[in-house]
Design an enzyme around this catalytic site. Structure first.
Site, mmCIF file in Angstrom:
data_model
loop_
_atom_site.group_PDB
_atom_site.id
_atom_site.type_symbol
_atom_site.label_atom_id
_atom_site.label_comp_id
_atom_site.label_asym_id
_atom_site.label_seq_id
_atom_site.Cartn_x
_atom_site.Cartn_y
_atom_site.Cartn_z
ATOM 1 N N ARG A 17 0.829 -1.222 0.000
ATOM 2 C CA ARG A 17 0.000 0.000 0.000
ATOM 3 C C ARG A 17 0.865 1.274 0.000
ATOM 4 N NH1 ARG A 17 -3.898 -0.481 4.887
ATOM 5 N NH2 ARG A 17 -2.063 -1.441 5.818
ATOM 6 N N LEU A 19 1.121 3.489 -2.258
ATOM 7 C CA LEU A 19 0.374 4.649 -2.753
ATOM 8 C C LEU A 19 -0.380 5.332 -1.617
ATOM 9 C CD1 LEU A 19 -0.660 6.347 -5.200
ATOM 10 C CD2 LEU A 19 -2.601 4.773 -5.298
ATOM 11 N N LYS A 20 -1.050 4.538 -0.820
ATOM 12 C CA LYS A 20 -1.820 5.064 0.319
ATOM 13 C C LYS A 20 -0.899 5.852 1.262
ATOM 14 C CE LYS A 20 -4.369 3.389 4.387
ATOM 15 N NZ LYS A 20 -5.668 4.061 4.179
ATOM 16 N N SER A 442 -19.524 2.739 12.523
ATOM 17 C CA SER A 442 -18.142 2.860 12.985
ATOM 18 C C SER A 442 -17.810 4.287 13.395
ATOM 19 C CB SER A 442 -17.173 2.416 11.877
ATOM 20 O OG SER A 442 -17.346 3.209 10.722
ATOM 21 N N GLU A 493 -17.281 -0.102 16.767
ATOM 22 C CA GLU A 493 -16.595 -1.082 15.921
ATOM 23 C C GLU A 493 -15.067 -0.982 15.983
ATOM 24 O OE1 GLU A 493 -18.239 -1.198 11.958
ATOM 25 O OE2 GLU A 493 -20.288 -0.957 12.689
ATOM 26 N N TRP A 570 -18.319 -8.616 -1.623
ATOM 27 C CA TRP A 570 -17.019 -8.043 -1.290
ATOM 28 C C TRP A 570 -15.974 -9.098 -0.940
ATOM 29 C CZ3 TRP A 570 -18.447 -3.069 1.966
ATOM 30 C CH2 TRP A 570 -19.013 -2.132 1.088
ATOM 31 N N GLU A 614 -24.535 -3.284 -6.003
ATOM 32 C CA GLU A 614 -23.297 -3.555 -6.723
ATOM 33 C C GLU A 614 -23.312 -4.908 -7.425
ATOM 34 O OE1 GLU A 614 -19.072 -4.884 -5.014
ATOM 35 O OE2 GLU A 614 -19.703 -2.891 -4.391
ATOM 36 N N HIS A 703 -16.906 10.909 3.534
ATOM 37 C CA HIS A 703 -15.682 10.641 2.793
ATOM 38 C C HIS A 703 -14.835 11.900 2.611
ATOM 39 C CE1 HIS A 703 -18.388 7.304 1.779
ATOM 40 N NE2 HIS A 703 -17.280 6.598 1.792
ATOM 41 N N CYS A 735 -22.494 7.368 5.855
ATOM 42 C CA CYS A 735 -21.735 6.119 5.936
ATOM 43 C C CYS A 735 -21.030 6.076 7.296
ATOM 44 C CB CYS A 735 -20.723 6.045 4.786
ATOM 45 S SG CYS A 735 -20.318 4.353 4.290
#
Length: 777
Positions: A17, A19-20, A442, A493, A570, A614, A703, A735
Site C-alpha cells: 500500500r 500509494l496510500k 463505525s 466497531e 465483497w 453492486e 468521505h 456512511c
C-alpha cells in the site's frame, strides 16, 4: 505466425500500500508534494518493470493514478466544477474534487459498474478543453525511464460520458440550450464534443511515435439502444479522422457486448477486446457471427476479478476454438477485466494460507505469469502444467451446511407482522422522538487503535490487554454520543478492521490474506476474504462488545452486522458453487447471530447491505433472478425475530431507481442511504415509489474531511421531508465514520443533531400515528 499478449489494469496501490502511505502523508502535511510525486513515480516504475518482465507484446502505460482514473480524465479535459477553480495548484485541485474542502463539497462518488471500485462522477456541463495530454506524458516517461514502447490506456469518451452526470442548468453550462432536449440528444452531443478532443490527443500521440492506444469502453456491455451504438460509431469516426500510423484498440469487459455484429464490423478500430471469462456469450457470438479479418481480437481469457488459478486445459480449449475462426496472428491474449480488482502478489501468502488453497489461487503477478505460460504453450509448444483443481476444491466441502440450504423454503421467508405494526411497537417501546438521530456504525479508527491491534496480532500484548483497550474505546464512544445528544448509539466497531473481514474471520469457510490489499477508492484499500469452502458460524461473533456498550447507557445500542449479500459481493467467492447458495449459507450463519443479539436484549439490529446494488447483473434480463435471491438472503437473516426488534439496513452510493421495489421487498424497518454527494437527488427514487418504511437520510458526506454546516444538512433533510412521511424520517451521516478523525466527527455530529432539533421545532417532536396509518391503508 504467433499469438501475442497484453495486460491492463495492473494494481497501482503497491504490494504494501505504498500509494496510500505516500498520498496520505502528503494530505497530513508530513511530506511535500514533490516528495509524494517522487514516491509514487518510484511505485509506478516498479509496476512497469514487472509488466516488462512478463514478456508482453503490448505493455500498458497511463494506467497509474494518484486517486481515480476517471478523475484523471476529468482534469485532463478540464471538467472541473467552478467551486474548485479558485484552487490554483492542479494536484491540490485534483484532490479537492475527490475529497472536498471546507468551502466546496466533493464531487459525487459511486460504484464502477458491478464492482467494489468507486469512481468520481464527472459533472458534465458541455465544457471540454484538452489541458494535459496524460497518455502522451505517460508514454514519454516510460520510454525515458525504461526505454520501452508502451500502449497508453484510457477510458473512451462513450463510457466517460455514460458515467457522468449532466448539469445543464448550472451557470456557465453550455447545455442550457438543451434543457428541453431528450437524454439521447444530450448524450450524443457530449460524446461527439469530447470525441473531437480525443482526436487532437490521438494525433499528438501519433506524432510522438505511439504505435497503439487502448481505449476502454466497458459501457458497451450495458443494454444499449441502436441510437447509442450509432453515436459510438460516429464518435469513433470523428476520433480517428486523419490518423494513419496509430492503432486503436477498443477494450470491453465485465459482460458480453451489446449489438455484437454492428460493433465489431463497423467500429473504425484495429482491435476489439472481449471478456471471454464472465460467461460464454461473447464466444458464442464469435462462433455465430464470426470476427472481421481486418481486426485483431484481444481475447480476455484469464480473469481480472477473481483469484482462482486459470484452468489451462479449459483455457487452451477456448483459444483453440478462437483460432479456428480468427488467425493466430490476429489474436492477442489478455486478462478479461482490469487486474486492479486483485491483490498484487501471492508471494507474501506462502506460509500464511493453507498450501492447498495456495494451489488454487492466482493474484495479479500470477496472472501475468499465466499469460506468459499460455503464450509459451502455444508459440513454443511448451507442455501445460499438471493441475488437480477440482480435487482440491472437493476437500473443502461441508455436507451439513449443504443440507441446511436444501431445507430452505424460498416461498416462506420473511417476517410475519406488517411493517406498520412493528414500527409503532418499536418506536413506542424505545420512546424515540420524531426524526431520531444515529450514526451508521463505525467511529474513527485512530492511529493508536490500529497500532494496538497490530501489536495484538503480533503477540506483543495479551488478549486481556487488547480487550481492555477496546473497552476503553467503547466507553469513550458512548460518552461522546451522550454529550452530542444522539438518540440511538453504536459501540464504534473499534475491534473491527473491515466490515467484511471481521465477520469472515469468525466464520468457517473463509480465508484471509496477510497482504491481499485491493483498492476500493482513492487511498482506501480492503482485503477481500476468500470464500474457499461452505460457510457456517461456529460461535457468537459480536455479542461481547455490543453487550458491553449497552451496559454503559440507557439509550439503545445497535447490534451491527454486515449483510450476506455484501459479504458475498465483497469477497472472492467460489465460481463452481452457485452464488445464491453461498449467500444463503452466509445468511443462515448471520441469522444465528441476530437471534443471539435479540435474546440478550438488543432492540435494534442493523444488517448493512452497501453492496446490494453492486452485485446487480449489468444486463437487465439477468437482474430479476439476482434480486430475488439477494432479497431472500437478507430476509433470511432476520425472519425469525420478534416484532419488537427493529431491523435496520444501510446502503450507499447506489442508483436506486431501478431496484426500489426490491429494496422495499427487503422489508427492513429502517433503511439508511447516502443523500449528500448526490445533493438529495436519490430521494426521488423513494418519492416516486411512495416508499412507506423508515428511512435514514445521509445528510453529510463522511468521505470528505470538511465539517458540513447545519444549513447544508438541513437542506437535504427538508428535501426529504417534502416527499417522505415525517414519521418515517431518521437523521444520520451517509456512511460509517471509521476513516474520519474525532476533531472532524464530533462537530459534524453536533451540527447533525441541531438539524433534528430544528425539524422537531418545525414539525413537532411526537409521532402522528393516525396520519401514518391512513397513508399505509
Amino acid at each position: 505466425m504467433a499469438i501475442k499478449t497484453t495486460a491492463f489494469g495492473y494494481p497501482k496501490i503497491g504490494q504494501h500500500r505504498e500509494l496510500k502511505k505516500a498520498v496520505e502523508s502528503y494530505w497530513n502535511g508530513e511530506i511535500t508534494q514533490e516528495e509524494m510525486i517522487k514516491k509514487t513515480e518510484e511505485l509506478n516504475l516498479q509496476r512497469l518493470k514487472k509488466l516488462k518482465e512478463a514478456n508482453l507484446d503490448y505493455i500498458p502505460s497511463n494506467d497509474f493514478s494518484l486517486y481515480d482514473f476517471i478523475l484523471d480524465i476529468s482534469t485532463m479535459f478540464d471538467v472541473v466544477p467552478d467551486r474548485f477553480r479558485k484552487i490554483e495548484d492542479p494536484i491540490d485541485r485534483y484532490f479537492a474534487m475527490a475529497r472536498g474542502t471546507k468551502d466546496a463539497i466533493a464531487c459525487e462518488m459511486t460504484k464502477w459498474f458491478d464492482t467494489n471500485y468507486h469512481y468520481i462522477v464527472p459533472e458534465l456541463t458541455g465544457r471540454f478543453k484538452l489541458v494535459k495530454n496524460r497518455p502522451l506524458q505517460s508514454y514519454k516517461w516510460a520510454k525515458e525511464k525504461l526505454g520501452i514502447e508502451t500502449k497508453p490506456v484510457l477510458v473512451g469518451p462513450f463510457t466517460y460520458i455514460t458515467l457522468g452526470k449532466v448539469y445543464e442548468k448550472q451557470p456557465n453550462s453550455l447545455l442550457m440550450h438543451m434543457v428541453k432536449a431528450d437524454e439521447s440528444e444530450k448524450f450524443r452531443y457530449l460524446v461527439l464534443e469530447l470525441a473531437s478532443l480525443y482526436n487532437i490527443m490521438l494525433k499528438e500521440l501519433e506524432e510522438a511515435g505511439v504505435k497503439a492506444i487502448q481505449l476502454d469502453e466497458p459501457a458497451l456491455v450495458l443494454n444499449r439502444t441502436d441510437q447509442q451504438i450509432q453515436t459510438l460509431i460516429d464518435a469513433y469516426k470523428e476520433m480517428t479522422l486523419g490518423l494513419e500510423n496509430i492503432e486503436i484498440h477498443l477494450h470491453t469487459y465485465y459482460e458480453s457486448i451489446d449489438h455484437y455484429e454492428k460493433v465489431v464490423n463497423e467500429l473504425p478500430v484495429h482491435a476489439i477486446g472481449l471478456d471471454l471469462v464472465v460467461n460464454k456469450e461473447n464466444l458464442q457470438n464469435i462462433k455465430k457471427y464470426g470476427f472481421p479479418k481486418d481486426k485483431k481480437l484481444i481475447a480476455g481469457i484469464i480473469s481480472g476479478r477473481d483469484p482462482w488459478k486459470v484452468d489451462y486445459k479449459e483455457t487452451l480449449k477456448t483459444i483453440e476454438e478462437l483460432s479456428s475462426i480468427v488467425e493466430e496472428n490476429n489474436i492477442i491474449l489478455s486478462n478479461a477485466s482490469p487486474l486492479f480488482h486483485l491483490p498484487v502478489s501471492l508471494t507474501t501468502e506462502k506460509g500464511h494460507l493453507d498450501e492447498r488453497l495456495i494451489q488454487l489461487l492466482s493474484f495479479a503477478d500470477e496472472r501475468l505469469e499465466e499469460l506468459k505460460t499460455l503464450k509459451e504453450i502455444i508459440n513454443d509448444k511448451k507442455e501445460p502444467p499438471t493441475q488437480k483443481l477440482q480435487a482440491l476444491r472437493d476437500e473443502f466441502k461441508n455436507e451439513k451446511v449443504k443440507k441446511s440450504i436444501k431445507e430452505i423454503d424460498e416461498n416462506n421467508i420473511g417476517r410475519k407482522e406488517p411493517f406498520i405494526e412493528r414500527y409503532i411497537t418499536q418506536i413506542e417501546q424505545m420512546k424515540l422522538p420524531k426524526f431520531p438521530t444515529t450514526t451508521i456504525g463505525s467511529f474513527p479508527q485512530t492511529k493508536e487503535i490500529r497500532q494496538t491491534r497490530a501489536k495484538f496480532r503480533r503477540g506483543e500484548i495479551t488478549q486481556e490487554q487488547y480487550e481492555t483497550f477496546i473497552k476503553e474505546q467503547i466507553e469513550k464512544a458512548i460518552k461522546i454520543q451522550e454529550e452530542i445528544g444522539l438518540d440511538i448509539f453504536v459501540h464504534g466497531e473499534f475491534e473491527r478492521t473491515d466490515m467484511v473481514e471481521f465477520f469472515g474471520e469468525k466464520m468457517e469457510g473463509f480465508a484471509f490474506t496477510k497482504n491481499g490489499w485491493v483498492q476500493s477508492y482513492g487511498t482506501r484499500c480492503v482485503r477481500p476474504p476468500i470464500i474457499y469452502g461452505d460457510v457456517s458460524r461456529p460461535r457468537p461473533m459480536t455479542l461481547k462488545e455490543i453487550l458491553y456498550a449497552q451496559t454503559l447507557t440507557e439509550k439503545p445500542v445497535k447490534g451491527m452486522l454486515t449483510g450476506p449479500v455484501t459479504i458475498l459481493n465483497w469477497s472472492f467467492y467460489r465460481k463452481d458453487i452457485p452464488k445464491k447458495e453461498i449467500a444463503y449459507q452466509i445468511a443462515l450463519a448471520l441469522r444465528e447471530e441476530v437471534l443471539d443479539l435479540e435474546k440478550e436484549g438488543i432492540k435494534i439490529i442493523q444488517i448493512d447491505e452497501p453492496a446490494f446494488r453492486e452485485g446487480l447483473p449489468l444486463k437487465k434480463e439477468k437482474q430479476e433472478e439476482y434480486l430475488k435471491w439477494a432479497v431472500n438472503a437478507f430476509k433470511l437473516t432476520n425472519d425469525q425475530v420478534k416484532k419488537e426488534t427493529q431491523i435496520h439496513t444501510h446502503m450507499c452510493y447506489s442508483e436506486f431507481n431501478e431496484i426500489i421495489e426490491w429494496i422495499y421487498a427487503m422489508d427492513a424497518d429502517v433503511i439508511s442511504i447516502e443523500a449528500s454527494r448526490s445533493k438529495g437527488e436519490i430521494i426521488e427514487a423513494f418519492e416516486n415509489f411512495n416508499y412507506d418504511h423508515g428511512i435514514g437520510v445521509g445528510v453529510y458526506d463522511i468521505h470528505s474531511p470538511r465539517i458540513p454546516s447545519v444549513e447544508e444538512m438541513l437542506q437535504i433533510a427538508e428535501r426529504t421531508a417534502q416527499v417522505i412521511d415525517k414519521n418515517l424520517i431518521w437523521i444520520n451521516p451517509d456512511c460509517g465514520l471509521k476513516t474520519r478523525k474525532w476533531e472532524e466527527t464530533i462537530p459534524a455530529l453536533k451540527n447533525m443533531v441541531k438539524v433534528a432539533q430544528i425539524l422537531r421545532q418545525k414539525y413537532g417532536a411526537t409521532y402522528d400515528w393516525g396520519t401514518l396509518l391512513n397513508k399505509q391503508k
